[in-house]
Each structure stands twice: as C-alpha cells, then as structure tokens.
Write a protein that holds these residues in place. Structure first.
Motif, PDB file in Angstrom:
ATOM      1  N   ILE A   1      15.403  -0.431 -28.890  1.00 24.25           N
ATOM      2  CA  ILE A   1      14.148  -1.133 -28.607  1.00 24.25           C
ATOM      3  C   ILE A   1      14.309  -2.016 -27.369  1.00 24.25           C
ATOM      4  CG2 ILE A   1      12.621  -2.986 -29.410  1.00 24.25           C
ATOM      5  CD1 ILE A   1      12.818  -1.831 -32.201  1.00 24.25           C
ATOM      6  N   THR A   2      15.441  -2.719 -27.307  1.00 20.98           N
ATOM      7  CA  THR A   2      15.711  -3.562 -26.134  1.00 20.98           C
ATOM      8  C   THR A   2      15.807  -2.727 -24.868  1.00 20.98           C
ATOM      9  OG1 THR A   2      16.972  -5.053 -27.578  1.00 20.98           O
ATOM     10  CG2 THR A   2      17.209  -5.362 -25.213  1.00 20.98           C
TER      11      THR A   2
ATOM     12  N   ILE B   1      14.404   0.246 -24.332  1.00 21.81           N
ATOM     13  CA  ILE B   1      13.077   0.778 -23.995  1.00 21.81           C
ATOM     14  C   ILE B   1      12.245  -0.270 -23.257  1.00 21.81           C
ATOM     15  CG2 ILE B   1      10.873   1.540 -24.970  1.00 21.81           C
ATOM     16  CD1 ILE B   1      12.547   2.838 -27.249  1.00 21.81           C
ATOM     17  N   ILE B   2      12.247  -1.500 -23.769  1.00 20.85           N
ATOM     18  CA  ILE B   2      11.512  -2.583 -23.111  1.00 20.85           C
ATOM     19  C   ILE B   2      12.055  -2.818 -21.701  1.00 20.85           C
ATOM     20  CG2 ILE B   2      11.005  -5.061 -23.175  1.00 20.85           C
ATOM     21  CD1 ILE B   2      11.065  -4.846 -26.243  1.00 20.85           C
ATOM     22  N   SER B   3      13.378  -2.794 -21.571  1.00 22.64           N
ATOM     23  CA  SER B   3      13.995  -3.017 -20.262  1.00 22.64           C
ATOM     24  C   SER B   3      13.678  -1.882 -19.291  1.00 22.64           C
ATOM     25  CB  SER B   3      15.518  -3.158 -20.427  1.00 22.64           C
ATOM     26  OG  SER B   3      15.854  -4.250 -21.258  1.00 22.64           O
TER      27      SER B   3
ATOM     28  N   ALA C   1      11.126   0.075 -19.387  1.00 21.56           N
ATOM     29  CA  ALA C   1       9.702  -0.026 -19.051  1.00 21.56           C
ATOM     30  C   ALA C   1       9.479  -1.114 -18.003  1.00 21.56           C
ATOM     31  CB  ALA C   1       8.889  -0.323 -20.317  1.00 21.56           C
ATOM     32  N   TYR C   2      10.147  -2.227 -18.156  1.00 24.22           N
ATOM     33  CA  TYR C   2      10.002  -3.343 -17.208  1.00 24.22           C
ATOM     34  C   TYR C   2      10.444  -2.932 -15.808  1.00 24.22           C
ATOM     35  CZ  TYR C   2      10.703  -7.902 -15.019  1.00 24.22           C
ATOM     36  OH  TYR C   2      10.661  -8.969 -14.154  1.00 24.22           O
TER      37      TYR C   2
END
Length: 250
Positions: A174-175, A177-179, A181-182
């Motif tokens: 999850i971390t 994926i967020i990274s 995406a950012y």
C-alpha cells in the motif's frame, strides 16, 4: 492470448507462493515485463501482491504474530517510501545480483536435523531487517522470500509465517502504491493489469491454502529454503546480460 497466459501464470505462481512463503514477484516479473514493459513491473506487482496478501491475511488471521508486526510497521513504511523514491534514478542491477547471491546462500544454512535454519532471531531484529528489505522492494519491485530465513529462525509455524508476512506485505505494498502514484508511475494500464493479476492471485491463494494444510512443518521449511535458492538463481539469470557486459568491461 498474452493476457490469458499472464493470468494463468499468475494463478500457478501464487499457489506456489502460498506453499513457499512468498517469492511470486520474481517468478512473475518476466511475464509482466513482456506485457506492460519493464518500467511498469514494480507498480503492477505492488497492486497484485497487495491483493494476494490480503487474501492470505483473511485465511491466516488468527496465526498472525502482532508483536512482530509492530516491530516491522515503522521500518516498512519508511523503507518502502525511500525505495520508491529511488526507483527512477538508481540502477538496481548490482542490488539484484547481491540479493540473488544472498538467497542462494541459504542452502548452506539448512540443518536436516533441526527445524530452524541458522542463527536465533529475536523480534526486535525485524525492525532493521524490515527497513532494508522494504527499501529494496520499493527500489526493484520485489525481493522474493528474502526475509523468510529470519522468520524461520524466529521459530514460526507455517501458518504464522504466512499470516504475519502477508500482514506486513499489505502495509508494504500500500505504501509503495501511494509512493509510485505520487511520483507518476501509476497509469490506467498499470491498474488494469495489477487488478487482473491480483484477482487471479486471490483465487490461487485459496487453493494454495488447501494444499498447505496437507504438508508438515518440516516439509514446509524445506520448500521455503528451496524456493529461496531458486528465487536467487532466477534473479541472477534475469540479469545475465548485465553480468556478461560487466565481465566484458572488467
């Protein structure tokens, strides 16, 4: 036809992953790279492995070692963010070779008369190990069952290893994926293939669980060590062109 091949490959690989305690990313990476390109491998694998880890947590929830998870929690977040940040600007060839050699070396740790495979690991040891492994995972997309030797030496059962490792993997991916995406690496194509492979993996985990119940702890540990060695060989083989070029320049 290409998509069907990838989904079938993912189904088989994630059944094996359930039996070996992980390593699906290394086996799937060549197929994913063939379909969506090398640069999309890491974010696609983050989505699909995050989904498969979720199904494993549901199946093995009561076996999760939450004390161990607490030690892994902060280092996993920090390491995966740093690894994702370095994803686009650092060559990971040398790291993949090093990880491959480390995985292969686990064959020398196996003691046929004991359940454990080497040194005694304590819970707090997982904090620094989790930082390094999550960083490498964010950087190169997956490191295989790199920490499985530590889980085994901690003295975990097969169900506890799968449950605890998967709970941490959800946090890790999850971390990531967020990274990703950012930093602009999550596209519509990445999401599509990540979800498709992820759904295939969740079905595969169910069948893997049925098979897992029929094998002993000792056989499971032998399978885990064998899978680590195989993962190391595959990682080095994947980088054979880099090795040949490096030797030619030496």
């Amino acid at each position: 036809m290409q998509l069907l091949l990838v989904l079938l490959g993912a189904f088989v690989v994630f059944i094996l992953s359930t039996l070996t305690g992980g390593g699906a990313s290394l086996l799937l990476m060549p197929l994913v790279a063939w379909i969506v390109g090398v640069k999309a491998v890491a974010p696609v694998m983050a989505i699909s492995i995050g989904m498969s880890s979720t199904s494993k947590v549901l199946f093995f929830w009561r076996y999760i070692d939450w004390k161990l998870f607490a030690w892994l929690f902060p280092s996993t977040i920090v390491g995966s963010i740093l690894g994702a940040r370095m994803f686009a600007i650092l060559s990971a060839d040398y790291l993949q070779l090093l990880i491959g050699l480390v995985l292969i070396s686990t064959v020398f740790q196996w003691n046929k008369t004991e359940k454990r495979t080497g040194w005694k690991v304590k819970a707090w040891h997982f904090a620094p190990m989790g930082l390094v492994v999550s960083f490498l995972s964010g950087l190169i997309g997956g490191v295989g069952p790199l920490m499985n030797s530590a889980y085994l030496n901690y003295g975990m059962s097969k169900e506890s290893l799968l449950g605890t490792r998967s709970a941490n993997a959800i946090l890790l991916h999850i971390t990531k994926i967020i990274s990703y995406a950012y930093f602009g690496y999550i596209t519509g194509e990445v999401i599509k293939y990540g979800l498709l492979i992820g759904f295939s993996s969740m079905i595969a985990v169910y069948f893997g669980k049925l098979i897992l119940a029929k094998i002993s702890e000792l056989i499971f540990r032998k399978i885990v060590v064998a899978s680590m060695v195989l993962s190391g060989i595959l990682m080095i083989w994947k980088n054979r062109e880099f090795i040949f070029n490096w030797l030619a320049m030496a």
